[in-house]
Motif scaffolding. Structure first.
Motif, PDB file in Angstrom:
ATOM      1  N   UNK A   1      17.650 -16.745 -13.590  1.00 21.95           N
ATOM      2  CA  UNK A   1      17.882 -15.368 -14.011  1.00 21.95           C
ATOM      3  C   UNK A   1      17.738 -14.477 -12.779  1.00 21.95           C
ATOM      4  N   UNK A   2      18.833 -13.880 -12.305  1.00 26.39           N
ATOM      5  CA  UNK A   2      18.756 -13.043 -11.097  1.00 26.39           C
ATOM      6  C   UNK A   2      17.728 -11.928 -11.209  1.00 26.39           C
ATOM      7  N   UNK A   3      17.489 -11.445 -12.427  1.00 26.68           N
ATOM      8  CA  UNK A   3      16.508 -10.368 -12.603  1.00 26.68           C
ATOM      9  C   UNK A   3      15.100 -10.832 -12.228  1.00 26.68           C
ATOM     10  N   UNK A   4      14.831 -12.124 -12.376  1.00 23.48           N
ATOM     11  CA  UNK A   4      13.501 -12.657 -12.064  1.00 23.48           C
ATOM     12  C   UNK A   4      13.262 -12.743 -10.562  1.00 23.48           C
ATOM     13  N   UNK A   5      14.330 -12.680  -9.774  1.00 24.39           N
ATOM     14  CA  UNK A   5      14.184 -12.754  -8.322  1.00 24.39           C
ATOM     15  C   UNK A   5      13.308 -11.619  -7.810  1.00 24.39           C
ATOM     16  N   UNK A   6      13.468 -10.440  -8.363  1.00 27.56           N
ATOM     17  CA  UNK A   6      12.666  -9.288  -7.924  1.00 27.56           C
ATOM     18  C   UNK A   6      11.196  -9.512  -8.259  1.00 27.56           C
ATOM     19  N   UNK A   7      10.922 -10.072  -9.433  1.00 32.45           N
ATOM     20  CA  UNK A   7       9.529 -10.383  -9.794  1.00 32.45           C
ATOM     21  C   UNK A   7       8.925 -11.380  -8.809  1.00 32.45           C
ATOM     22  N   UNK A   8       9.718 -12.371  -8.427  1.00 30.01           N
ATOM     23  CA  UNK A   8       9.220 -13.382  -7.485  1.00 30.01           C
ATOM     24  C   UNK A   8       8.980 -12.774  -6.105  1.00 30.01           C
ATOM     25  N   UNK A   9       9.902 -11.926  -5.648  1.00 34.80           N
ATOM     26  CA  UNK A   9       9.724 -11.255  -4.357  1.00 34.80           C
ATOM     27  C   UNK A   9       8.490 -10.360  -4.395  1.00 34.80           C
ATOM     28  N   UNK A  10       8.278  -9.700  -5.519  1.00 32.79           N
ATOM     29  CA  UNK A  10       7.103  -8.846  -5.680  1.00 32.79           C
ATOM     30  C   UNK A  10       5.826  -9.688  -5.635  1.00 32.79           C
ATOM     31  N   UNK A  11       5.875 -10.851  -6.252  1.00 32.18           N
ATOM     32  CA  UNK A  11       4.712 -11.738  -6.264  1.00 32.18           C
ATOM     33  C   UNK A  11       4.349 -12.192  -4.849  1.00 32.18           C
ATOM     34  N   UNK A  12       5.351 -12.444  -4.029  1.00 36.25           N
ATOM     35  CA  UNK A  12       5.097 -12.821  -2.633  1.00 36.25           C
ATOM     36  C   UNK A  12       4.325 -11.710  -1.922  1.00 36.25           C
ATOM     37  N   UNK A  13       4.710 -10.466  -2.168  1.00 39.75           N
ATOM     38  CA  UNK A  13       4.001  -9.333  -1.560  1.00 39.75           C
ATOM     39  C   UNK A  13       2.572  -9.244  -2.073  1.00 39.75           C
ATOM     40  N   UNK A  14       2.412  -9.406  -3.387  1.00 39.95           N
ATOM     41  CA  UNK A  14       1.082  -9.282  -4.003  1.00 39.95           C
ATOM     42  C   UNK A  14       0.111 -10.293  -3.416  1.00 39.95           C
ATOM     43  N   UNK A  15       0.589 -11.512  -3.152  1.00 41.84           N
ATOM     44  CA  UNK A  15      -0.298 -12.545  -2.622  1.00 41.84           C
ATOM     45  C   UNK A  15      -0.642 -12.322  -1.147  1.00 41.84           C
ATOM     46  N   UNK A  16       0.132 -11.457  -0.468  1.00 41.43           N
ATOM     47  CA  UNK A  16      -0.080 -11.245   0.968  1.00 41.43           C
ATOM     48  C   UNK A  16      -0.872  -9.987   1.286  1.00 41.43           C
ATOM     49  N   UNK A  17      -0.876  -9.019   0.365  1.00 38.52           N
ATOM     50  CA  UNK A  17      -1.531  -7.741   0.631  1.00 38.52           C
ATOM     51  C   UNK A  17      -2.735  -7.572  -0.282  1.00 38.52           C
ATOM     52  N   UNK A  18      -3.850  -7.144   0.311  1.00 40.25           N
ATOM     53  CA  UNK A  18      -5.057  -6.915  -0.480  1.00 40.25           C
ATOM     54  C   UNK A  18      -4.856  -5.780  -1.470  1.00 40.25           C
ATOM     55  N   UNK A  19      -4.074  -4.796  -1.062  1.00 43.49           N
ATOM     56  CA  UNK A  19      -3.843  -3.644  -1.926  1.00 43.49           C
ATOM     57  C   UNK A  19      -2.383  -3.224  -1.827  1.00 43.49           C
ATOM     58  N   UNK A  20      -1.739  -3.094  -2.966  1.00 45.84           N
ATOM     59  CA  UNK A  20      -0.346  -2.667  -3.012  1.00 45.84           C
ATOM     60  C   UNK A  20      -0.306  -1.179  -3.336  1.00 45.84           C
ATOM     61  N   UNK A  21       0.376  -0.422  -2.514  1.00 50.44           N
ATOM     62  CA  UNK A  21       0.515   1.010  -2.760  1.00 50.44           C
ATOM     63  C   UNK A  21       1.975   1.317  -3.085  1.00 50.44           C
ATOM     64  N   UNK A  22       2.202   2.501  -3.630  1.00 46.23           N
ATOM     65  CA  UNK A  22       3.570   2.895  -3.934  1.00 46.23           C
ATOM     66  C   UNK A  22       4.025   2.385  -5.282  1.00 46.23           C
ATOM     67  N   UNK A  23       5.251   2.695  -5.615  1.00 42.83           N
ATOM     68  CA  UNK A  23       5.820   2.330  -6.913  1.00 42.83           C
ATOM     69  C   UNK A  23       6.321   0.892  -6.912  1.00 42.83           C
ATOM     70  N   UNK A  24       6.340   0.260  -8.077  1.00 46.03           N
ATOM     71  CA  UNK A  24       6.820  -1.128  -8.163  1.00 46.03           C
ATOM     72  C   UNK A  24       8.272  -1.236  -7.699  1.00 46.03           C
ATOM     73  N   UNK A  25       8.628  -2.344  -7.040  1.00 52.18           N
ATOM     74  CA  UNK A  25       9.998  -2.526  -6.563  1.00 52.18           C
ATOM     75  C   UNK A  25      11.053  -2.369  -7.653  1.00 52.18           C
ATOM     76  N   UNK A  26      10.748  -2.863  -8.858  1.00 51.47           N
ATOM     77  CA  UNK A  26      11.719  -2.744  -9.940  1.00 51.47           C
ATOM     78  C   UNK A  26      12.069  -1.299 -10.254  1.00 51.47           C
ATOM     79  N   UNK A  27      11.059  -0.430 -10.214  1.00 50.18           N
ATOM     80  CA  UNK A  27      11.299   0.996 -10.478  1.00 50.18           C
ATOM     81  C   UNK A  27      12.152   1.612  -9.378  1.00 50.18           C
TER      82      UNK A  27
END
Length: 269
Positions: A11-37
């Motif tokens: 599902x191409x829509x899930x690609x953004x969730x996966x990319x977001x997950x990669x960021x979440x695992x690398x950064x102690x704190x995520x700032x700003x709006x979610x990529x999907x938004x």
């Protein structure tokens, strides 16, 4: 497991969730709006600009103009090896990226507009191809320039210095899983270039979460652990690699390294 499930969901829509997950695992704190938004906001702006333009080359040109001329996305030529170029939330906030992450932005905004694109794992340079228009490729790193198959052939000559012959598989659409692995391998190389071994190992861990049978990554992780003076972990990875690849060309070299790792492990005990 969450990343593996996302990567293996067709599902191409899930690609953004996966990319977001990669960021979440690398950064102690995520700032700003979610990529999907942020992507939906971009798509809403594009929807106004593209209204009335039928599906086809003209509509693709309009999308490229909107994202790169109006919104200011561009390839980060000056800081190509900055890790931020591989994290989607950073790319969206800075509007800077490398070919593959800018391609993800391009494809997802297009998907939200009903346009069909696929990633192309072209040698040295990720591209996008239109699934609606035959012989239309897009280079998001160079302001969304539209290309033909002949242009792709010329690009390969430029990038390889003529050392690589064109093959049809170079323009074959890749799956979401293949795209994510290429993103993570880019991250691994960027961190290695910066001699940030811990982050390089983290990227390898994520690759192996998605593709557990990527034995070359297991070997590389073992070698990195040895560099970081973690002989026990290194031994586990190197032994696993040699067991899975008994005919590996680098077997003799790795058996020598294993002997060194075992000796080092005894010193630490």
């Amino acid at each position: 497991l969450h990343l593996r499930e996302l990567a293996r969901t067709p599902d191409p829509a899930k690609l953004i969730d996966a990319m977001d997950w990669i960021s979440i695992t690398a950064f102690d704190e995520m700032t700003g709006r979610p990529p999907g938004d942020l992507l939906e906001e971009l798509a809403e702006g594009a929807r106004e600009r593209l209204e009335g333009i039928p599906m086809g080359r003209e509509r693709i040109e309009a999308l490229s103009h909107y994202l790169f001329e109006e919104c200011g996305f561009r390839g980060n030529r000056e800081g190509y090896y900055e890790p931020e170029n591989s994290y989607l939330h950073c790319v969206l906030e800075r509007r800077l990226g490398i070919p593959i992450t800018l391609s993800v932005v391009y494809m997802d905004v297009g998907r939200r507009l009903g346009m069909n694109f696929a990633g192309v794992s072209f040698p040295y340079h990720f591209l996008v191809r239109s699934l609606d228009c035959e012989d239309v490729f897009i280079d998001p790193f160079h302001n969304g320039a539209l290309m033909t198959l002949q242009d792709c052939r010329h690009l390969l000559v430029q990038l390889s210095g003529g050392a690589i012959d064109f093959q049809p598989r170079f323009i074959k659409p890749v799956s979401e899983l293949e795209l994510l692995v290429r993103v993570l391998r880019n991250l691994k190389l960027v961190h290695l270039k910066a001699e940030n071994l811990e982050c390089a190992i983290h990227a390898i861990d994520l690759i192996l979460t998605i593709v557990p049978e990527a034995w070359g990554e297991v070997r590389d992780r073992g070698l990195l652990h040895l560099q970081m003076s973690h002989p026990k972990t290194a031994i586990e990875d190197l032994e696993a690699y040699l067991e899975a690849r008994p005919e590996a060309e680098d077997r003799m070299r790795l058996e020598h390294i294993l002997r060194q790792a075992r000796a080092l492990s005894l010193e630490y005990n």
